[in-house]
Design an enzyme around this catalytic site. Sequence first.
Site, PDB file in Angstrom:
ATOM      1  N   CYS A 187      14.497  30.578  44.515  1.00  0.00           N
ATOM      2  CA  CYS A 187      15.267  29.338  44.371  1.00  0.00           C
ATOM      3  C   CYS A 187      16.686  29.714  43.945  1.00  0.00           C
ATOM      4  O   CYS A 187      16.980  30.861  43.677  1.00  0.00           O
ATOM      5  CB  CYS A 187      14.657  28.459  43.282  1.00  0.00           C
ATOM      6  SG  CYS A 187      12.930  28.124  43.504  1.00  0.00           S
TER       7      CYS A 187
ATOM      8  N   ARG B 143      18.827  30.354  49.543  1.00  0.00           N
ATOM      9  CA  ARG B 143      17.746  30.853  48.681  1.00  0.00           C
ATOM     10  C   ARG B 143      16.555  29.900  48.648  1.00  0.00           C
ATOM     11  O   ARG B 143      15.499  30.224  48.108  1.00  0.00           O
ATOM     12  CB  ARG B 143      18.247  31.077  47.250  1.00  0.00           C
ATOM     13  CG  ARG B 143      19.371  32.084  47.106  1.00  0.00           C
ATOM     14  CD  ARG B 143      19.784  32.227  45.665  1.00  0.00           C
ATOM     15  NE  ARG B 143      18.674  32.695  44.867  1.00  0.00           N
ATOM     16  CZ  ARG B 143      18.344  33.983  44.756  1.00  0.00           C
ATOM     17  NH1 ARG B 143      19.039  34.891  45.401  1.00  0.00           N
ATOM     18  NH2 ARG B 143      17.318  34.362  44.036  1.00  0.00           N
TER      19      ARG B 143
ATOM     20  N   TRP C 193      12.692  26.585  46.380  1.00  0.00           N
ATOM     21  CA  TRP C 193      11.799  27.157  47.386  1.00  0.00           C
ATOM     22  C   TRP C 193      10.435  27.143  46.720  1.00  0.00           C
ATOM     23  O   TRP C 193      10.126  27.996  45.891  1.00  0.00           O
ATOM     24  CB  TRP C 193      12.224  28.573  47.761  1.00  0.00           C
ATOM     25  CG  TRP C 193      11.346  29.160  48.818  1.00  0.00           C
ATOM     26  CD1 TRP C 193      10.257  29.969  48.647  1.00  0.00           C
ATOM     27  CD2 TRP C 193      11.447  28.958  50.232  1.00  0.00           C
ATOM     28  NE1 TRP C 193       9.691  30.266  49.840  1.00  0.00           N
ATOM     29  CE2 TRP C 193      10.390  29.671  50.844  1.00  0.00           C
ATOM     30  CE3 TRP C 193      12.316  28.248  51.033  1.00  0.00           C
ATOM     31  CZ2 TRP C 193      10.197  29.696  52.226  1.00  0.00           C
ATOM     32  CZ3 TRP C 193      12.125  28.267  52.413  1.00  0.00           C
ATOM     33  CH2 TRP C 193      11.076  28.989  52.985  1.00  0.00           C
TER      34      TRP C 193
ATOM     35  N   ASN D  66      14.138  29.795  38.368  1.00  0.00           N
ATOM     36  CA  ASN D  66      13.833  30.515  39.604  1.00  0.00           C
ATOM     37  C   ASN D  66      12.845  31.607  39.232  1.00  0.00           C
ATOM     38  O   ASN D  66      13.154  32.473  38.411  1.00  0.00           O
ATOM     39  CB  ASN D  66      15.103  31.120  40.197  1.00  0.00           C
ATOM     40  CG  ASN D  66      14.766  32.055  41.367  1.00  0.00           C
ATOM     41  OD1 ASN D  66      13.744  31.893  42.018  1.00  0.00           O
ATOM     42  ND2 ASN D  66      15.610  33.046  41.603  1.00  0.00           N
ATOM     43  N   GLY D  67      11.642  31.552  39.797  1.00  0.00           N
ATOM     44  CA  GLY D  67      10.651  32.593  39.486  1.00  0.00           C
ATOM     45  C   GLY D  67       9.250  32.001  39.499  1.00  0.00           C
ATOM     46  O   GLY D  67       9.023  30.904  39.994  1.00  0.00           O
TER      47      GLY D  67
ATOM     48  N   GLU E  82       4.392  44.711  67.657  1.00  0.00           N
ATOM     49  CA  GLU E  82       5.414  44.114  66.768  1.00  0.00           C
ATOM     50  C   GLU E  82       6.741  44.839  66.937  1.00  0.00           C
ATOM     51  O   GLU E  82       7.804  44.222  67.014  1.00  0.00           O
ATOM     52  CB  GLU E  82       4.923  44.148  65.325  1.00  0.00           C
ATOM     53  CG  GLU E  82       5.930  43.697  64.289  1.00  0.00           C
ATOM     54  CD  GLU E  82       6.423  42.253  64.473  1.00  0.00           C
ATOM     55  OE1 GLU E  82       5.862  41.509  65.301  1.00  0.00           O
ATOM     56  OE2 GLU E  82       7.406  41.889  63.815  1.00  0.00           O
TER      57      GLU E  82
ATOM     58  N   LYS F 264      10.245  43.073  68.131  1.00  0.00           N
ATOM     59  CA  LYS F 264      11.498  43.169  67.344  1.00  0.00           C
ATOM     60  C   LYS F 264      12.632  43.643  68.243  1.00  0.00           C
ATOM     61  O   LYS F 264      13.716  43.078  68.259  1.00  0.00           O
ATOM     62  CB  LYS F 264      11.312  44.142  66.170  1.00  0.00           C
ATOM     63  CG  LYS F 264      10.416  43.645  65.067  1.00  0.00           C
ATOM     64  CD  LYS F 264      11.003  42.614  64.152  1.00  0.00           C
ATOM     65  CE  LYS F 264      10.809  41.195  64.426  1.00  0.00           C
ATOM     66  NZ  LYS F 264       9.546  40.566  64.542  1.00  0.00           N
TER      67      LYS F 264
ATOM     68  N   GLU G 268      13.648  40.993  71.019  1.00  0.00           N
ATOM     69  CA  GLU G 268      14.196  39.684  70.607  1.00  0.00           C
ATOM     70  C   GLU G 268      15.572  39.788  69.972  1.00  0.00           C
ATOM     71  O   GLU G 268      16.293  38.799  69.930  1.00  0.00           O
ATOM     72  CB  GLU G 268      13.229  38.948  69.684  1.00  0.00           C
ATOM     73  CG  GLU G 268      13.034  39.517  68.324  1.00  0.00           C
ATOM     74  CD  GLU G 268      12.170  38.580  67.459  1.00  0.00           C
ATOM     75  OE1 GLU G 268      12.227  37.362  67.611  1.00  0.00           O
ATOM     76  OE2 GLU G 268      11.406  39.110  66.631  1.00  0.00           O
TER      77      GLU G 268
ATOM     78  N   HIS H 168      -3.838  53.700  82.543  1.00  0.00           N
ATOM     79  CA  HIS H 168      -4.298  52.590  83.413  1.00  0.00           C
ATOM     80  C   HIS H 168      -3.118  51.845  84.007  1.00  0.00           C
ATOM     81  O   HIS H 168      -3.199  50.650  84.263  1.00  0.00           O
ATOM     82  CB  HIS H 168      -5.180  51.645  82.594  1.00  0.00           C
ATOM     83  CG  HIS H 168      -6.373  52.323  82.016  1.00  0.00           C
ATOM     84  ND1 HIS H 168      -7.463  52.697  82.766  1.00  0.00           N
ATOM     85  CD2 HIS H 168      -6.607  52.764  80.758  1.00  0.00           C
ATOM     86  CE1 HIS H 168      -8.348  53.303  82.007  1.00  0.00           C
ATOM     87  NE2 HIS H 168      -7.851  53.363  80.781  1.00  0.00           N
TER      88      HIS H 168
ATOM     89  N   LYS I  97      14.336  29.908  64.670  1.00  0.00           N
ATOM     90  CA  LYS I  97      13.534  30.486  63.582  1.00  0.00           C
ATOM     91  C   LYS I  97      12.146  29.862  63.567  1.00  0.00           C
ATOM     92  O   LYS I  97      11.162  30.522  63.298  1.00  0.00           O
ATOM     93  CB  LYS I  97      14.224  30.268  62.236  1.00  0.00           C
ATOM     94  CG  LYS I  97      13.485  30.875  61.058  1.00  0.00           C
ATOM     95  CD  LYS I  97      13.302  32.374  61.216  1.00  0.00           C
ATOM     96  CE  LYS I  97      12.394  32.973  60.175  1.00  0.00           C
ATOM     97  NZ  LYS I  97      11.997  34.368  60.501  1.00  0.00           N
TER      98      LYS I  97
END
Length: 615
Positions: free
Chosen positions: A2, A27, A75, A101-102, A488, A492, A495, A511, A610
Amino acid sequence: MCGIVGYIGNKQALPIILNGLKRLEYRGYDSSGVATYNGSTIVSCKSKGKINKLEKSIAKRKNLNGKLGIGHTRWATHGVPNDINAHPQFSNSNNLCLVHNGIIENYSSIKESLIKKGYEFHSETDTEVLVNLIEFVKEKENVKLGEAVQIALQKVVGAYAIAVIDNNKPDEIVVAKLGSPLCIGVGKEEHFIGSDATPFLEFTKKVIYLEDGELAVIRNHKSTIFRKTKDDTTFSPVINNLELSLDKIEKQGFDHYMLKEIYEQPKAIRDTLRGRIIAEKGVIKLSGLDDYIDKFLSAKKITIIACGTSWHSALVAEYMFEKIAKIPVEVEYASEFRYREPVIGKEDIVLAISQSGETADTLAAIKLAKEKGAFIYGICNVVGSSIARESDTGSYTHAGPEIGVASTKAFTTQMTVLYLMAVKLSKSKGIISEQIYRKYILEISRIDKKIHKILASNDIIKKVAKKIKGSKNCLYLGRGYNFPIALEGALKLKEISYIHAEGYPAAEMKHGPIALIDKNMPTIVIATNKINYDKIVSNIQEIKSRKGQIIAIVSKGDKEVKKIADYTIEVPDSIESITPFITVIPLQLLSYHIAVMLGKNVDQPRNLAKSVTVE
Ligand code: AGP
């Protein structure tokens, strides 16, 4: 993660706080709030949604004036995003007002003890517990706010950066820090508070960065006292002169959010583990799973539904659940599952994995599964998101906001939750012994140190990136746990650099894909020593014999692959099931550096969003 802001001085606090919150929106942005002392009392305004929603609410108010104030952009970690759970949070007497924040890990036990003392709680947050603990201590010990905060924080387990103000002493702000960032801007007869320096950059370049275990009582136009939370020692802080630009501070000095988030992974994994493992005691606590452990133990099969990178963590989970917990798993693309009339019913468990918690295909797929009677377990990064709310229960990854479109820390924190689930289920089924159980827990508790070691080889990875940045196509190969990582790594690269890349199980080469091999086709091979090493070495030799270029991810100390590969990137050795956390890191950095060298928009690649909330 946050954002907190505070002001005490000779200007109106509100505009400074609001502007500061906008700077910190990166944040966290699911809800926000402000509080000011308006000359007679502390008044506040809070709102679900982004800061612009808060501004609209404030516009209807007239009494939010005053030269002392605090603010927060949230957040969520405890309690869904809404006005009640938004900060600032007040104590029962309404005299103390706090932003935080935490994560307070032991907030439940503190809350129970305060309820027994007659305290009431209105929100679901750990923050409301903290502000009432401070009030309880202040009244019981009959001390000032600074001392009360200091005593209260010694009873707290977890991470915090807090700012607290007192209705009865409206000429000071008390701040304290442990595990979450907090800094103080030193102006002329005014002080600023921020989770970083962006809220007050235009007012002062003089910044004090509080260290863990430090507390400050900031008095208007008077001295500020700095103290160690653990004892009464005071100290004179270092005042830094800020050199960084606004943009650099928001990215904490990194050039892009993606790179910042790659480097945040050790902390993101620690935060995801926080309160869920006690390594020395061999304990895993996952409330969502614990409440339904019998359902999982009796499950014939688990179906995992996701998209994109989250689908890759689902594939890793298939190996984890089947190898460690001997539970059959089926992994499905959400976009396919929702249309193929799946045979699924009330005996089925469905895991839905989604960073944003808003992916349309995944949401639609779990709604279909739910209609058919399946039990839905959500693994999301956004508290209160649609998929989280649609799920019967679940576990949040505490990765903090992931701004870069290319998912990195969300992926490794998803794997963290899935690993804990597989290990806990395996122990509950009596498949692994207490000793092996503790070994699994110890290994995940140390993963952050191994990732730090790989991040330290960033320059080596950058050199390799330079060698292959001109490629038109790339192949990624892996076996076992490293097969989803090959997928993955390929995702990356394509994209963010727009280079065509494909991931394959290494044995699949013969194959068809081996027809692609020539001197212009680099192949990134994940060749760590615990997974079919000899077989993957022969795959490398097959490629080399056709003049293919090999970039190999190898375990530290590897000699055999080093003799034949064109470039090797070493990663720390680990047990098999920890391998994917380690081998994905160099692939994230490799794709990042190639995209930067090609001048691509790394954080916002073309054609991508996103969160894919459309079908
Ligand atoms: C991954 O880097 C991409 N941004 C994308 O594949 C993403 O993982 C996918 O859209 C799923 O998003 P979610 O995890 O928010 O559901």
